[in-house]
Design an enzyme around this catalytic site. Structure first.
Site, mmCIF file in Angstrom:
data_model
loop_
_atom_site.group_PDB
_atom_site.id
_atom_site.type_symbol
_atom_site.label_atom_id
_atom_site.label_comp_id
_atom_site.label_asym_id
_atom_site.label_seq_id
_atom_site.Cartn_x
_atom_site.Cartn_y
_atom_site.Cartn_z
ATOM 1 N N HIS A 183 0.924 -0.943 0.076
ATOM 2 C CA HIS A 183 -0.223 -0.414 0.030
ATOM 3 C C HIS A 183 0.827 1.392 -0.140
ATOM 4 O O HIS A 183 1.919 1.221 0.862
ATOM 5 C CB HIS A 183 -0.962 -0.419 1.583
HETATM 6 CA CA CA Z 1 0.450 -0.440 -4.109
#
Ligand code: CA
Ligand code: ZLM
Ligand code: ZN
Length: 414
Positions: A199
């Site tokens: 992320h």
């Molecule tokens: Ca990513």
């Protein structure tokens, strides 16, 4: 109309300083400078440097870095070495975060550690590396804002986890945030897209309260090993589907997250990427785009858990390039060096509009062994990488992700 045709091409610039190859996180640390060396070998082996403007990047200044990062943190970064760590630690003791639960590594100020077992160790030559990868990103942004380039590339950048006053996940300075801040001086709206398997938390967090920067990250999300009794989330554990920016600010709805179970294949990933990125482009209408091309989303990556092949990874870049706005292309993760080099070479070729021979230019590459043999891709540019991880992704899950993102995008109308 004088009949002279202008070649339909993009001006592409390449920003790099080979001294970044001197960095050394530690003997067994997964972040290896070698992947940058190999990338350079392949890019030059194919002769791609002749299709781009090549810049020797200069290091970023402390002032540049302080445009996002906390002044104390920048000071610490510019002074610290394995020799000075203890002494400096005493001064900044109150800036030391909690250790990870169950982790043996002792952390120091700003989440840095003298231990080679840490995610963010302090190592010799660290400053030079940090300020050079950041400098290359800043220079790439300048090439875009000066209209010298349509596409600017820095494979040594893309370090998306760094926070305002803390290092995280192999990232110390957030060159992406600094680059976007600079783009915002010239462009009203900037879109950030992140295809690293992790992320893009640091970038999302930095712009969570802004409606001028939209962040979109595709990443592995969830419990790593369902069978083990310790339920560890895939790093960094943020980026849930319903996390869409700071709800109490104008940035609400200006973050999109696409959390994905392990084993996703080419077709599934491209379905998500094109359905979501396509609609984001229509609604947000960015004036510039930053694409983080972390290559740890490829199949067979040492840390990643996706099953993407090089061509599918590159399709993302090709899709974004079609938007036709100034484009900053950055690296990021990627822990199986030979495939990182393949992917980023292929993507450099996509940027300049070249088609590469499937046979690697082995007679020119200084270390052909790295790409030879059955397990190393047999001297080919596009070896089969898929199928390392069991594919746990269903069509129903894909549709749910697309549906949620499309619903969020209804709030954005430029
Ligand atoms: Ca990513
Ligand atoms: N321990 N050595 C991606 C950043 C991923 C946090 C678990 C530290 C490793 C990993 C370090 C040599 C990007 C976590 C890990 C070990 C707490 C992560 C040193 C192996 C080693 O062998 C290793 C002794 C090390 C670190 C594995 N760390 C794997 N995954 C993640 C960070 C960065 O790709 O997104 C962008 C460049 N960290 O899972 C722990 C929870 C620290
Ligand atoms: Zn990553």
């Amino acid at each position: 109309e004088n009949g002279i045709e202008r070649p339909q091409g993009y001006n592409v610039s390449y920003h790099y300083n080979r001294r970044v190859e001197n960095m050394h996180f530690g003997r067994t640390h997964p972040m290896k400078p070698w992947r940058l060396t190999l990338t350079k070998h392949l890019v030059m082996g194919y002769g791609l440097q002749f299709a781009m403007d090549n810049y020797d990047a200069l290091p970023a200044t402390k002032e540049t870095v302080a445009a996002f990062h906390d002044e104390d943190y920048v000071d610490f970064l510019s002074k610290v070495s394995p020799q000075t760590f203890q002494e400096l630690s005493l001064i900044y003791e109150d800036r030391t975060p909690q250790s990870y639960p169950g982790d043996m590594v002792k952390l120091g100020p700003f989440n840095l550690s003298p231990s080679p077992g840490a995610d963010c160790p302090v190592f010799d030559g660290m400053q030079e590396y940090l300020f050079l990868y950041t400098g290359a990103t800043m220079e790439a942004v300048s090439a875009l804002t000066n209209h010298q380039s349509d596409i600017a590339i820095n494979w040594s950048g893309g370090l998306h986890h760094a926070h305002k006053s803390e290092a995280s996940g192999f990232c110390y300075i957030n060159d992406i945030v600094l680059g976007i801040l600079e783009l915002l001086r010239c462009h009203q709206r900037v879109l950030y897209i992140d295809i690293d398997v992790h992320h893009g938390d640091g970038v999302e967090e930095a712009f969570a309260s802004s409606d001028r920067v939209m962040t979109l990250s595709f990443h592995r999300y969830g419990i790593i090993d369902e069978d083990s009794k310790e339920k560890h989330l895939f790093f960094p554990g943020t980026g849930a589907l319903n996390s869409n920016g700071n709800e109490n600010s104008i940035g609400n709805h200006f973050a999109l997250n696409v959390p994905i179970p392990k084993g996703i294949d080419d077709e599934q990933f491209l379905y998500l990427f094109e359905m979501i990125t396509g609609r984001t482009l229509e609604h947000f209408r960015p004036q510039a785009i930053v694409l983080q091309c972390g290559a740890d989303s490829l199949g067979g990556d040492r840390l990643g858990q996706f099953n993407l092949n090089i061509r599918a990874h590159g399709e993302c870049l090709a899709f974004v390039k079609k938007a036709g706005v100034p484009l900053l292309i950055l690296g990021g993760g990627g822990y199986t060096a030979r495939n990182v080099a393949r992917a980023w070479t292929h993507e450099t070729a996509l940027a300049v509009g070249a088609t590469l021979n499937e046979e690697l230019p082995m007679h020119i590459v200084p270390r052909p062994q790295a790409f030879m043999g059955k397990d190393h891709g047999d001297g080919k540019l596009y070896p089969e990488l898929a199928g390392f991880h069991k594919n746990n992704v269903t069509q129903k899950e894909l549709d749910l992700l697309v549906e949620h993102c499309h619903e969020e995008l209804r709030y954005i109308q430029h």
